[in-house]
Design a protein around this motif. Structure first.
Motif, PDB file in Angstrom:
ATOM      1  N   GLY A   1       5.489   2.870 -11.309  1.00 50.13           N
ATOM      2  CA  GLY A   1       4.693   2.558 -12.486  1.00 50.13           C
ATOM      3  C   GLY A   1       4.215   1.125 -12.547  1.00 50.13           C
ATOM      4  N   ARG A   2       4.861   0.228 -11.813  1.00 55.73           N
ATOM      5  CA  ARG A   2       4.444  -1.172 -11.800  1.00 55.73           C
ATOM      6  C   ARG A   2       3.817  -1.575 -10.473  1.00 55.73           C
ATOM      7  NH1 ARG A   2       7.954  -5.322 -12.282  1.00 55.73           N
ATOM      8  NH2 ARG A   2       9.649  -4.207 -11.249  1.00 55.73           N
ATOM      9  N   PHE A   3       4.321  -1.013  -9.383  1.00 56.12           N
ATOM     10  CA  PHE A   3       3.850  -1.375  -8.054  1.00 56.12           C
ATOM     11  C   PHE A   3       3.102  -0.193  -7.445  1.00 56.12           C
ATOM     12  CE2 PHE A   3       7.452  -4.634  -6.979  1.00 56.12           C
ATOM     13  CZ  PHE A   3       7.149  -5.319  -8.137  1.00 56.12           C
ATOM     14  N   THR A   4       2.073  -0.514  -6.687  1.00 59.18           N
ATOM     15  CA  THR A   4       1.304   0.511  -5.988  1.00 59.18           C
ATOM     16  C   THR A   4       1.087   0.079  -4.547  1.00 59.18           C
ATOM     17  OG1 THR A   4       0.124   1.117  -8.016  1.00 59.18           O
ATOM     18  CG2 THR A   4      -0.825   1.851  -5.931  1.00 59.18           C
ATOM     19  N   ILE A   5       1.453   0.950  -3.618  1.00 65.52           N
ATOM     20  CA  ILE A   5       1.218   0.677  -2.205  1.00 65.52           C
ATOM     21  C   ILE A   5       0.011   1.464  -1.747  1.00 65.52           C
ATOM     22  CG2 ILE A   5       2.765   2.503  -1.351  1.00 65.52           C
ATOM     23  CD1 ILE A   5       3.623   0.482   0.862  1.00 65.52           C
ATOM     24  N   SER A   6      -0.800   0.842  -0.921  1.00 63.76           N
ATOM     25  CA  SER A   6      -1.975   1.514  -0.369  1.00 63.76           C
ATOM     26  C   SER A   6      -2.177   1.038   1.061  1.00 63.76           C
ATOM     27  CB  SER A   6      -3.212   1.239  -1.217  1.00 63.76           C
ATOM     28  OG  SER A   6      -3.496  -0.149  -1.273  1.00 63.76           O
ATOM     29  N   ARG A   7      -3.050   1.720   1.758  1.00 63.05           N
ATOM     30  CA  ARG A   7      -3.197   1.417   3.174  1.00 63.05           C
ATOM     31  C   ARG A   7      -4.641   1.631   3.601  1.00 63.05           C
ATOM     32  NH1 ARG A   7       0.699   3.967   7.851  1.00 63.05           N
ATOM     33  NH2 ARG A   7      -0.517   3.332   9.654  1.00 63.05           N
ATOM     34  N   ASP A   8      -5.124   0.746   4.423  1.00 66.32           N
ATOM     35  CA  ASP A   8      -6.427   0.875   5.073  1.00 66.32           C
ATOM     36  C   ASP A   8      -6.151   1.129   6.547  1.00 66.32           C
ATOM     37  OD1 ASP A   8      -8.883   0.528   6.332  1.00 66.32           O
ATOM     38  OD2 ASP A   8      -9.537  -0.994   4.910  1.00 66.32           O
ATOM     39  N   ASN A   9      -6.215   2.383   6.951  1.00 65.05           N
ATOM     40  CA  ASN A   9      -5.877   2.730   8.332  1.00 65.05           C
ATOM     41  C   ASN A   9      -6.837   2.081   9.340  1.00 65.05           C
ATOM     42  OD1 ASN A   9      -3.626   4.233   7.679  1.00 65.05           O
ATOM     43  ND2 ASN A   9      -4.726   6.180   7.627  1.00 65.05           N
TER      44      ASN A   9
END
Length: 118
Positions: A64-72
């Motif tokens: 709810g506070r942190f979001t992980i994302s990725r650009d492959n």
């Protein structure tokens, strides 16, 4: 030559936001990337991780506070941290898991300091 380059750490007031980046180069067959953190005198714990397919895993206290994302395409993983608290102060490490043949290996970045003031 394999390399993980972390950036985005710093000093922020409680309630503020930071975005960490970790760029990987020289790796083949990346399985997952993630962030861990280690506060002084404490063990290194998972913050969040994301697989090459996009599946994510978060520590309960980060949901709810942190979001992980990725650009492959860029082999880069991001950690967006919102509503930061003083207890989030730690060194944040990027970890990459890759495969060579039938064996998987972990590779760590050098860490980036995040300090949250009250």
């Amino acid at each position: 030559q394999v390399q993980l380059v972390e950036s985005g750490g710093g000093l922020v007031q409680a309630g503020g936001s930071l975005r960490l980046s970790c760029a990987a180069s020289g790796f083949s067959s990346i399985r997952s990337m993630g962030w861990y953190r280690q506060a002084p005198g404490k063990q290194r714990d998972l913050v969040a991780a994301i697989t090459s397919g996009g599946s994510t895993n978060y520590a309960d206290s980060m949901k709810g506070r942190f979001t992980i994302s990725r650009d492959n395409a860029k082999n880069t993983v991001y950690l967006q941290m919102n509503n930061l608290k003083p207890e989030d102060t730690a060194v944040y490490y990027c970890k990459l898991r890759f495969r060579e043949g039938l064996v998987e290996y972990d590779y760590w970045g050098q860490g980036t300091q995040v300090t949250v003031s009250s």
